[in-house]
Design a protein around this motif. Structure first.
Motif, PDB file in Angstrom:
ATOM      1  N   PRO A 166      19.426  27.303 -56.383  1.00 19.35           N
ATOM      2  CA  PRO A 166      18.548  27.524 -55.226  1.00 19.35           C
ATOM      3  C   PRO A 166      18.465  28.986 -54.801  1.00 19.35           C
ATOM      4  N   ASP A 167      19.499  29.756 -55.085  1.00 19.66           N
ATOM      5  CA  ASP A 167      19.463  31.184 -54.743  1.00 19.66           C
ATOM      6  C   ASP A 167      18.442  31.956 -55.571  1.00 19.66           C
ATOM      7  N   ASP A 168      17.959  31.370 -56.636  1.00 20.32           N
ATOM      8  CA  ASP A 168      16.934  32.020 -57.453  1.00 20.32           C
ATOM      9  C   ASP A 168      15.525  31.782 -56.918  1.00 20.32           C
ATOM     10  N   THR A 169      15.398  30.984 -55.884  1.00 17.23           N
ATOM     11  CA  THR A 169      14.095  30.707 -55.304  1.00 17.23           C
ATOM     12  C   THR A 169      13.493  31.973 -54.719  1.00 17.23           C
ATOM     13  N   ALA A 170      12.297  32.318 -55.181  1.00 16.52           N
ATOM     14  CA  ALA A 170      11.636  33.552 -54.739  1.00 16.52           C
ATOM     15  C   ALA A 170      10.262  33.640 -55.387  1.00 16.52           C
ATOM     16  N   LEU A 171       9.506  34.611 -54.924  1.00 17.27           N
ATOM     17  CA  LEU A 171       8.268  35.000 -55.593  1.00 17.27           C
ATOM     18  C   LEU A 171       8.639  36.064 -56.614  1.00 17.27           C
ATOM     19  N   TYR A 172       8.334  35.790 -57.859  1.00 20.25           N
ATOM     20  CA  TYR A 172       8.710  36.689 -58.945  1.00 20.25           C
ATOM     21  C   TYR A 172       7.517  37.541 -59.356  1.00 20.25           C
ATOM     22  N   TYR A 173       7.776  38.833 -59.475  1.00 16.17           N
ATOM     23  CA  TYR A 173       6.750  39.790 -59.858  1.00 16.17           C
ATOM     24  C   TYR A 173       7.124  40.473 -61.169  1.00 16.17           C
ATOM     25  N   CYS A 174       6.116  40.765 -61.963  1.00 15.90           N
ATOM     26  CA  CYS A 174       6.335  41.661 -63.089  1.00 15.90           C
ATOM     27  C   CYS A 174       5.633  42.982 -62.791  1.00 15.90           C
ATOM     28  N   ALA A 175       6.151  44.015 -63.372  1.00 18.50           N
ATOM     29  CA  ALA A 175       5.605  45.343 -63.158  1.00 18.50           C
ATOM     30  C   ALA A 175       5.789  46.158 -64.426  1.00 18.50           C
ATOM     31  N   VAL A 176       4.935  47.130 -64.621  1.00 21.10           N
ATOM     32  CA  VAL A 176       5.089  48.026 -65.764  1.00 21.10           C
ATOM     33  C   VAL A 176       4.963  49.466 -65.306  1.00 21.10           C
ATOM     34  N   GLY A 177       5.585  50.318 -66.049  1.00 22.15           N
ATOM     35  CA  GLY A 177       5.544  51.742 -65.738  1.00 22.15           C
ATOM     36  C   GLY A 177       6.474  52.471 -66.661  1.00 22.15           C
ATOM     37  N   ARG A 178       6.778  53.687 -66.288  1.00 21.50           N
ATOM     38  CA  ARG A 178       7.721  54.493 -67.065  1.00 21.50           C
ATOM     39  C   ARG A 178       8.785  55.042 -66.122  1.00 21.50           C
ATOM     40  N   PRO A 179       9.528  54.138 -65.477  1.00 22.76           N
ATOM     41  CA  PRO A 179      10.521  54.587 -64.503  1.00 22.76           C
ATOM     42  C   PRO A 179      11.750  55.173 -65.169  1.00 22.76           C
ATOM     43  N   ILE A 180      12.315  56.171 -64.534  1.00 21.07           N
ATOM     44  CA  ILE A 180      13.596  56.690 -65.004  1.00 21.07           C
ATOM     45  C   ILE A 180      14.682  55.663 -64.715  1.00 21.07           C
ATOM     46  N   ASN A 181      14.612  55.074 -63.533  1.00 20.73           N
ATOM     47  CA  ASN A 181      15.539  54.026 -63.146  1.00 20.73           C
ATOM     48  C   ASN A 181      14.788  52.703 -63.109  1.00 20.73           C
ATOM     49  N   PRO A 182      14.949  51.837 -64.102  1.00 23.89           N
ATOM     50  CA  PRO A 182      14.143  50.617 -64.170  1.00 23.89           C
ATOM     51  C   PRO A 182      14.436  49.618 -63.059  1.00 23.89           C
ATOM     52  N   SER A 183      15.507  49.791 -62.314  1.00 25.82           N
ATOM     53  CA  SER A 183      15.818  48.852 -61.243  1.00 25.82           C
ATOM     54  C   SER A 183      15.193  49.244 -59.908  1.00 25.82           C
ATOM     55  N   ASN A 184      14.517  50.368 -59.886  1.00 28.13           N
ATOM     56  CA  ASN A 184      13.883  50.853 -58.662  1.00 28.13           C
ATOM     57  C   ASN A 184      12.426  50.420 -58.635  1.00 28.13           C
ATOM     58  N   TRP A 185      12.086  49.455 -57.789  1.00 28.89           N
ATOM     59  CA  TRP A 185      10.736  48.906 -57.803  1.00 28.89           C
ATOM     60  C   TRP A 185       9.693  49.926 -57.362  1.00 28.89           C
ATOM     61  N   GLN A 186      10.112  50.926 -56.615  1.00 34.21           N
ATOM     62  CA  GLN A 186       9.156  51.878 -56.051  1.00 34.21           C
ATOM     63  C   GLN A 186       8.545  52.811 -57.088  1.00 34.21           C
ATOM     64  N   VAL A 187       9.077  52.837 -58.289  1.00 37.09           N
ATOM     65  CA  VAL A 187       8.564  53.793 -59.272  1.00 37.09           C
ATOM     66  C   VAL A 187       7.725  53.135 -60.357  1.00 37.09           C
ATOM     67  N   TYR A 188       7.461  51.843 -60.215  1.00 37.81           N
ATOM     68  CA  TYR A 188       6.578  51.184 -61.165  1.00 37.81           C
ATOM     69  C   TYR A 188       5.121  51.410 -60.748  1.00 37.81           C
ATOM     70  N   ASP A 189       4.268  51.484 -61.736  1.00 37.84           N
ATOM     71  CA  ASP A 189       2.877  51.854 -61.467  1.00 37.84           C
ATOM     72  C   ASP A 189       1.945  50.655 -61.267  1.00 37.84           C
ATOM     73  N   TRP A 190       2.174  49.590 -61.990  1.00 42.05           N
ATOM     74  CA  TRP A 190       1.264  48.444 -61.922  1.00 42.05           C
ATOM     75  C   TRP A 190       2.067  47.160 -61.707  1.00 42.05           C
ATOM     76  N   TRP A 191       1.480  46.263 -60.915  1.00 41.32           N
ATOM     77  CA  TRP A 191       2.155  45.038 -60.520  1.00 41.32           C
ATOM     78  C   TRP A 191       1.263  43.830 -60.748  1.00 41.32           C
ATOM     79  N   GLY A 192       1.899  42.738 -61.128  1.00 41.45           N
ATOM     80  CA  GLY A 192       1.206  41.467 -61.179  1.00 41.45           C
ATOM     81  C   GLY A 192       1.186  40.842 -59.798  1.00 41.45           C
TER      82      GLY A 192
END
Length: 121
Positions: free
Chosen positions: A86-112
């Motif tokens: 149940p802790d996995d319940t959420a709205l899941y997004y995919c994103a693409v970009g060229r982030p230096i830190n892939p865990s930082n959502w703020q540096v992705y360029d495009w979002w589903g």
């Protein structure tokens, strides 16, 4: 780049789901594909990412249960989720970009648009 996330649904604890992220554009293979999730009342959090070369990164909360992959020929990224809780319940997004830190959502360029995953106990 346009992204279309799909594969979410309502499942029971212990079940599995596979999310897909279909991308338009010819440069998909050069991007990092990231997966994030956001539960009601919580901040967006990193789930997993895969680089253009196949290097993967996971949040501690999903290590050993989730697997991120990609098929560059199909311009599609995947998130295989096993042993859902149940802790996995959420709205899941995919994103693409060229982030230096892939865990930082703020540096992705495009979002589903997001796909809802609900896990019942």
């Amino acid at each position: 780049v346009q992204l279309q996330a799909s594969g979410g649904g309502l499942v029971q604890a212990g079940d599995s789901l596979r999310l897909s992220c279909a991308a338009s554009g010819k440069t998909f293979s050069t991007f990092v594909v990231g997966w994030f999730r956001q539960a009601p009342g919580k901040e967006r959090e990193f789930v997993a990412a895969i680089s253009w070369s196949g290097t993967t990164t996971y949040a501690d909360s999903v290590k050993g249960r989730f697997t991120v992959s990609r098929d560059n020929a199909r311009n599609t990224g995947y998130l295989e989720m096993n042993s859902l809780t149940p802790d996995d319940t959420a709205l899941y997004y995919c994103a693409v970009g060229r982030p230096i830190n892939p865990s930082n959502w703020q540096v992705y360029d495009w979002w589903g648009q997001g796909t809802q995953v609900t896990v019942s106990s």
